[in-house]
Design an enzyme around this catalytic site. Structure first.
Site, short mmCIF file in Angstrom:
data_model
loop_
_atom_site.label_atom_id
_atom_site.label_comp_id
_atom_site.label_asym_id
_atom_site.label_seq_id
_atom_site.Cartn_x
_atom_site.Cartn_y
_atom_site.Cartn_z
N GLY A 210 44.09 34.78 54.33
CA GLY A 210 43.23 33.73 55.29
C GLY A 210 43.92 33.01 55.98
O GLY A 210 45.14 33.09 56.50
N ASP A 235 37.68 44.17 54.79
CA ASP A 235 38.16 43.29 53.93
C ASP A 235 39.28 42.39 54.37
O ASP A 235 40.47 42.91 54.49
CB ASP A 235 38.47 43.92 52.29
CG ASP A 235 37.50 44.52 51.86
OD1 ASP A 235 36.16 43.89 51.95
OD2 ASP A 235 37.53 45.57 51.19
N LEU A 236 39.03 41.00 54.66
CA LEU A 236 40.39 40.33 55.38
C LEU A 236 41.45 40.36 54.86
O LEU A 236 41.66 40.00 53.48
CB LEU A 236 39.71 38.74 55.26
CG LEU A 236 40.37 37.64 56.04
CD1 LEU A 236 40.80 38.01 57.39
CD2 LEU A 236 40.07 36.37 55.79
N ASP A 237 42.58 40.55 55.43
CA ASP A 237 43.92 40.84 55.07
C ASP A 237 44.03 41.57 53.89
O ASP A 237 45.01 41.12 52.96
CB ASP A 237 44.43 39.37 54.80
CG ASP A 237 44.41 38.39 55.83
OD1 ASP A 237 44.44 39.21 56.90
OD2 ASP A 237 44.14 37.13 55.74
N GLN A 238 43.24 42.63 53.48
CA GLN A 238 43.45 43.39 52.32
C GLN A 238 43.71 44.98 52.84
O GLN A 238 43.76 45.75 51.93
CB GLN A 238 42.15 43.45 51.65
CG GLN A 238 41.54 42.06 50.94
CD GLN A 238 42.56 41.47 50.11
OE1 GLN A 238 43.05 42.29 49.25
NE2 GLN A 238 42.90 40.35 50.08
#
Length: 292
Positions: A210, A235-238
Protein backbone atom coordinates in the site's frame (compact mmCIF):
# COMPACT_ATOMS: atom_id res chain seq x y z
CA UNK A 1 25.49 -3.21 -35.51
CA UNK A 2 24.04 -6.40 -37.06
CA UNK A 3 20.35 -7.07 -36.55
CA UNK A 4 19.57 -9.82 -34.01
CA UNK A 5 18.62 -13.18 -35.45
CA UNK A 6 14.87 -13.54 -35.75
CA UNK A 7 13.47 -16.21 -33.49
CA UNK A 8 10.16 -17.79 -32.54
CA UNK A 9 9.73 -18.22 -28.81
CA UNK A 10 7.57 -21.00 -27.39
CA UNK A 11 6.59 -20.77 -23.73
CA UNK A 12 4.68 -23.75 -22.44
CA UNK A 13 3.29 -25.26 -19.27
CA UNK A 14 1.35 -28.45 -18.58
CA UNK A 15 0.93 -31.16 -15.93
CA UNK A 16 4.25 -32.94 -15.51
CA UNK A 17 4.73 -36.38 -17.05
CA UNK A 18 7.39 -38.29 -18.93
CA UNK A 19 8.03 -37.55 -22.58
CA UNK A 20 7.16 -33.83 -22.69
CA UNK A 21 10.60 -32.65 -23.78
CA UNK A 22 10.86 -35.45 -26.34
CA UNK A 23 7.45 -34.61 -27.83
CA UNK A 24 8.21 -30.90 -28.21
CA UNK A 25 11.72 -31.39 -29.58
CA UNK A 26 10.59 -34.09 -32.01
CA UNK A 27 7.79 -31.83 -33.27
CA UNK A 28 10.30 -29.07 -33.98
CA UNK A 29 12.82 -31.49 -35.51
CA UNK A 30 10.18 -32.89 -37.87
CA UNK A 31 9.86 -29.44 -39.42
CA UNK A 32 13.59 -28.61 -39.37
CA UNK A 33 13.33 -26.37 -36.31
CA UNK A 34 16.73 -25.26 -35.00
CA UNK A 35 16.54 -24.78 -31.22
CA UNK A 36 19.00 -22.12 -30.07
CA UNK A 37 17.89 -21.76 -26.45
CA UNK A 38 15.90 -24.06 -24.17
CA UNK A 39 15.07 -24.03 -20.47
CA UNK A 40 13.00 -26.37 -18.31
CA UNK A 41 11.59 -26.47 -14.80
CA UNK A 42 9.27 -28.77 -12.88
CA UNK A 43 7.50 -27.64 -9.71
CA UNK A 44 7.10 -30.75 -7.52
CA UNK A 45 4.53 -28.99 -5.31
CA UNK A 46 2.06 -28.35 -8.14
CA UNK A 47 3.36 -31.11 -10.44
CA UNK A 48 3.57 -28.54 -13.25
CA UNK A 49 6.13 -28.54 -16.05
CA UNK A 50 7.46 -25.30 -17.60
CA UNK A 51 9.62 -24.70 -20.64
CA UNK A 52 10.79 -21.87 -22.88
CA UNK A 53 12.22 -22.64 -26.31
CA UNK A 54 13.77 -20.29 -28.85
CA UNK A 55 13.85 -21.50 -32.45
CA UNK A 56 15.51 -19.87 -35.45
CA UNK A 57 12.71 -18.47 -37.58
CA UNK A 58 14.55 -19.19 -40.82
CA UNK A 59 14.84 -22.89 -39.95
CA UNK A 60 11.09 -23.48 -40.20
CA UNK A 61 9.14 -23.65 -43.48
CA UNK A 62 6.23 -21.60 -42.10
CA UNK A 63 5.55 -18.39 -40.17
CA UNK A 64 4.63 -17.82 -36.53
CA UNK A 65 0.89 -18.10 -37.16
CA UNK A 66 1.29 -21.49 -38.77
CA UNK A 67 3.62 -22.57 -35.95
CA UNK A 68 0.88 -21.68 -33.44
CA UNK A 69 -1.69 -23.67 -35.39
CA UNK A 70 0.52 -26.75 -35.64
CA UNK A 71 1.83 -26.54 -32.06
CA UNK A 72 -1.73 -26.32 -30.69
CA UNK A 73 -2.14 -30.02 -31.49
CA UNK A 74 0.99 -30.86 -29.49
CA UNK A 75 -0.21 -28.71 -26.59
CA UNK A 76 -3.59 -30.49 -26.51
CA UNK A 77 -1.88 -33.86 -26.64
CA UNK A 78 0.23 -32.92 -23.60
CA UNK A 79 -2.76 -31.70 -21.61
CA UNK A 80 -2.03 -27.97 -21.70
CA UNK A 81 -4.95 -25.58 -21.47
CA UNK A 82 -5.11 -22.65 -23.95
CA UNK A 83 -3.81 -20.04 -21.52
CA UNK A 84 -0.72 -22.01 -20.51
CA UNK A 85 1.28 -21.68 -23.73
CA UNK A 86 2.05 -19.16 -26.46
CA UNK A 87 4.22 -18.61 -29.50
CA UNK A 88 5.74 -15.18 -30.14
CA UNK A 89 7.87 -13.73 -32.92
CA UNK A 90 10.96 -11.73 -31.97
CA UNK A 91 10.62 -9.95 -35.31
CA UNK A 92 7.48 -8.19 -34.08
CA UNK A 93 8.32 -4.84 -32.49
CA UNK A 94 7.27 -4.68 -28.86
CA UNK A 95 5.03 -1.76 -27.93
CA UNK A 96 4.90 -0.25 -24.45
CA UNK A 97 2.63 2.36 -22.87
CA UNK A 98 3.91 3.94 -19.65
CA UNK A 99 1.62 5.35 -16.95
CA UNK A 100 3.09 8.00 -14.63
CA UNK A 101 2.20 10.54 -11.97
CA UNK A 102 4.62 13.20 -10.67
CA UNK A 103 7.73 11.20 -9.72
CA UNK A 104 9.91 10.79 -12.78
CA UNK A 105 12.86 8.62 -11.80
CA UNK A 106 11.48 5.40 -13.31
CA UNK A 107 10.33 7.17 -16.48
CA UNK A 108 13.70 8.93 -16.92
CA UNK A 109 15.46 5.60 -16.57
CA UNK A 110 13.25 3.77 -19.08
CA UNK A 111 13.43 6.58 -21.63
CA UNK A 112 17.22 6.64 -21.29
CA UNK A 113 17.44 2.90 -21.87
CA UNK A 114 15.21 3.16 -24.93
CA UNK A 115 17.16 6.14 -26.34
CA UNK A 116 20.45 4.25 -25.95
CA UNK A 117 18.91 1.11 -27.57
CA UNK A 118 19.62 -0.87 -24.43
CA UNK A 119 15.88 -1.52 -24.30
CA UNK A 120 14.79 -2.10 -27.89
CA UNK A 121 11.09 -1.27 -27.72
CA UNK A 122 8.67 1.32 -29.04
CA UNK A 123 7.23 3.52 -26.30
CA UNK A 124 3.94 4.33 -27.98
CA UNK A 125 2.79 6.86 -25.40
CA UNK A 126 3.20 8.11 -21.85
CA UNK A 127 0.01 8.89 -19.94
CA UNK A 128 0.08 10.91 -16.74
CA UNK A 129 -2.52 11.86 -14.17
CA UNK A 130 -0.43 15.02 -13.76
CA UNK A 131 1.32 16.97 -16.51
CA UNK A 132 4.68 17.23 -14.72
CA UNK A 133 6.45 14.72 -16.99
CA UNK A 134 5.09 15.96 -20.31
CA UNK A 135 8.27 17.89 -21.16
CA UNK A 136 10.75 15.05 -20.75
CA UNK A 137 8.42 12.69 -22.62
CA UNK A 138 8.01 14.99 -25.61
CA UNK A 139 11.75 15.72 -25.62
CA UNK A 140 12.16 12.03 -26.50
CA UNK A 141 9.65 12.39 -29.34
CA UNK A 142 6.95 10.41 -27.54
CA UNK A 143 3.31 11.54 -27.24
CA UNK A 144 2.19 12.54 -23.74
CA UNK A 145 -1.46 12.44 -22.68
CA UNK A 146 -2.69 14.17 -19.52
CA UNK A 147 -5.65 12.41 -17.90
CA UNK A 148 -6.56 14.11 -14.59
CA UNK A 149 -7.99 11.92 -11.83
CA UNK A 150 -10.22 14.06 -9.61
CA UNK A 151 -10.03 13.34 -5.89
CA UNK A 152 -13.20 12.46 -3.97
CA UNK A 153 -15.21 12.17 -7.18
CA UNK A 154 -16.04 8.53 -8.02
CA UNK A 155 -17.84 9.40 -11.25
CA UNK A 156 -15.00 11.64 -12.39
CA UNK A 157 -12.44 8.95 -11.59
CA UNK A 158 -14.46 6.33 -13.47
CA UNK A 159 -14.54 8.64 -16.50
CA UNK A 160 -10.77 9.14 -16.21
CA UNK A 161 -10.17 5.39 -16.19
CA UNK A 162 -12.44 5.02 -19.23
CA UNK A 163 -10.33 7.61 -21.07
CA UNK A 164 -7.14 5.91 -19.90
CA UNK A 165 -8.36 2.55 -21.19
CA UNK A 166 -9.21 4.05 -24.59
CA UNK A 167 -5.79 5.70 -24.93
CA UNK A 168 -3.88 2.58 -23.88
CA UNK A 169 -5.88 0.08 -25.91
CA UNK A 170 -5.51 2.16 -29.07
CA UNK A 171 -1.82 1.17 -29.11
CA UNK A 172 -2.38 -2.56 -28.48
CA UNK A 173 0.67 -2.62 -26.20
CA UNK A 174 2.59 -5.72 -25.22
CA UNK A 175 3.17 -4.10 -21.82
CA UNK A 176 1.43 -1.42 -19.77
CA UNK A 177 3.99 -0.11 -17.28
CA UNK A 178 2.84 1.59 -14.09
CA UNK A 179 6.00 3.62 -13.44
CA UNK A 180 4.90 5.08 -10.09
CA UNK A 181 1.42 5.82 -11.48
CA UNK A 182 -0.02 6.00 -7.94
CA UNK A 183 -3.56 5.11 -8.99
CA UNK A 184 -5.26 1.79 -8.21
CA UNK A 185 -6.57 0.20 -11.39
CA UNK A 186 -10.20 -0.95 -11.23
CA UNK A 187 -10.81 -4.70 -11.31
CA UNK A 188 -12.08 -4.72 -14.90
CA UNK A 189 -8.90 -3.06 -16.17
CA UNK A 190 -6.78 -5.50 -14.16
CA UNK A 191 -8.65 -8.34 -15.88
CA UNK A 192 -8.39 -6.82 -19.36
CA UNK A 193 -4.67 -6.13 -18.97
CA UNK A 194 -3.86 -9.33 -17.07
CA UNK A 195 -0.37 -10.57 -17.85
CA UNK A 196 0.54 -7.25 -19.53
CA UNK A 197 0.28 -4.63 -16.76
CA UNK A 198 3.49 -4.34 -14.74
CA UNK A 199 3.78 -2.26 -11.57
CA UNK A 200 6.81 -1.13 -9.59
CA UNK A 201 6.10 -1.10 -5.87
CA UNK A 202 8.59 0.66 -3.64
CA UNK A 203 9.02 -2.07 -1.06
CA UNK A 204 10.18 -5.66 -0.86
CA UNK A 205 6.75 -7.30 -1.02
CA UNK A 206 4.94 -8.77 0.82
CA UNK A 207 6.29 -6.30 3.36
CA UNK A 208 4.76 -2.82 3.48
CA UNK A 209 1.88 -3.14 1.06
CA UNK A 210 0.00 0.00 0.00
CA UNK A 211 0.84 3.66 0.48
CA UNK A 212 3.95 5.24 2.04
CA UNK A 213 6.02 2.03 2.32
CA UNK A 214 9.24 3.94 3.10
CA UNK A 215 7.51 5.59 6.03
CA UNK A 216 6.33 2.16 7.16
CA UNK A 217 9.83 0.77 6.80
CA UNK A 218 11.39 3.64 8.73
CA UNK A 219 8.97 3.30 11.63
CA UNK A 220 9.68 -0.46 11.73
CA UNK A 221 13.44 0.07 11.82
CA UNK A 222 14.26 -2.27 8.95
CA UNK A 223 17.84 -2.73 7.73
CA UNK A 224 16.94 -3.41 4.09
CA UNK A 225 14.55 -1.58 1.79
CA UNK A 226 13.65 -2.84 -1.63
CA UNK A 227 11.46 -2.72 -4.69
CA UNK A 228 9.19 -5.22 -6.41
CA UNK A 229 8.11 -5.48 -10.04
CA UNK A 230 4.90 -7.47 -10.25
CA UNK A 231 1.92 -8.05 -12.50
CA UNK A 232 -1.12 -6.00 -11.59
CA UNK A 233 -4.16 -7.80 -10.21
CA UNK A 234 -7.33 -6.65 -8.48
CA UNK A 235 -5.69 -7.47 -5.13
CA UNK A 236 -3.52 -4.46 -4.30
CA UNK A 237 0.22 -5.25 -4.53
CA UNK A 238 -0.51 -9.00 -4.49
CA UNK A 239 0.11 -9.89 -8.15
CA UNK A 240 2.70 -12.44 -9.36
CA UNK A 241 6.21 -11.17 -8.65
CA UNK A 242 8.59 -10.75 -11.59
CA UNK A 243 11.67 -9.20 -9.96
CA UNK A 244 12.88 -7.84 -6.62
CA UNK A 245 16.01 -6.32 -5.13
CA UNK A 246 17.11 -4.59 -1.93
CA UNK A 247 19.58 -2.05 -0.61
CA UNK A 248 20.94 -1.77 2.93
CA UNK A 249 19.89 1.07 5.24
CA UNK A 250 20.63 1.72 8.91
CA UNK A 251 19.47 3.69 11.93
CA UNK A 252 21.09 6.92 10.68
CA UNK A 253 18.96 7.01 7.51
CA UNK A 254 16.02 9.37 7.49
CA UNK A 255 12.85 8.68 5.49
CA UNK A 256 14.25 10.91 2.74
CA UNK A 257 17.47 8.86 2.73
CA UNK A 258 15.45 5.68 2.32
CA UNK A 259 13.44 7.21 -0.51
CA UNK A 260 16.64 8.31 -2.28
CA UNK A 261 18.29 4.91 -1.95
CA UNK A 262 15.11 3.07 -2.82
CA UNK A 263 14.66 4.97 -6.07
CA UNK A 264 17.88 3.46 -7.43
CA UNK A 265 16.54 -0.03 -6.75
CA UNK A 266 13.12 0.80 -8.20
CA UNK A 267 14.63 1.81 -11.54
CA UNK A 268 16.76 -1.31 -11.92
CA UNK A 269 14.05 -3.71 -10.80
CA UNK A 270 11.46 -2.22 -13.17
CA UNK A 271 13.85 -2.28 -16.13
CA UNK A 272 14.77 -5.92 -15.48
CA UNK A 273 11.18 -7.00 -15.04
CA UNK A 274 10.04 -5.22 -18.19
CA UNK A 275 12.86 -6.71 -20.25
CA UNK A 276 12.10 -10.25 -19.08
CA UNK A 277 8.41 -9.75 -19.80
CA UNK A 278 9.05 -8.45 -23.32
CA UNK A 279 11.46 -11.30 -24.02
CA UNK A 280 8.78 -13.80 -22.96
CA UNK A 281 10.90 -15.08 -20.10
CA UNK A 282 8.15 -14.91 -17.48
CA UNK A 283 5.77 -17.85 -17.08
CA UNK A 284 2.91 -17.26 -14.66
CA UNK A 285 1.29 -20.12 -12.77
CA UNK A 286 -1.32 -19.06 -10.26
CA UNK A 287 0.28 -16.31 -8.19
CA UNK A 288 3.81 -17.48 -8.82
CA UNK A 289 6.26 -17.01 -11.67
CA UNK A 290 9.04 -18.95 -13.34
CA UNK A 291 11.68 -16.71 -14.93
CA UNK A 292 13.79 -18.30 -17.67
Amino acid sequence: MPLPERRYVITFGCPDRTGIVARISSFLAEHGGWIVEAAYHTDPTTNWFFTRQEVRADSLPFDADELRTRFAEVARELGAHPGSWRVTDSGERRRVVILVSKEGHCLYDLLGRVASHELDVDVSAVIGNHADLAGITRAHGIPFHHVPFPANDPEGKAAAFAQLRQLVDAHRPHAVVLARFMQILPAELCADWAGRALNIHHSFLPSFVGARPYHQAHSRGVKLVGATCHYVTADLDQGPIVEQDVIRVDHTDSINDMVRKGRDIEKVVLARGLRWHLEDRVLVHGNQTVIF
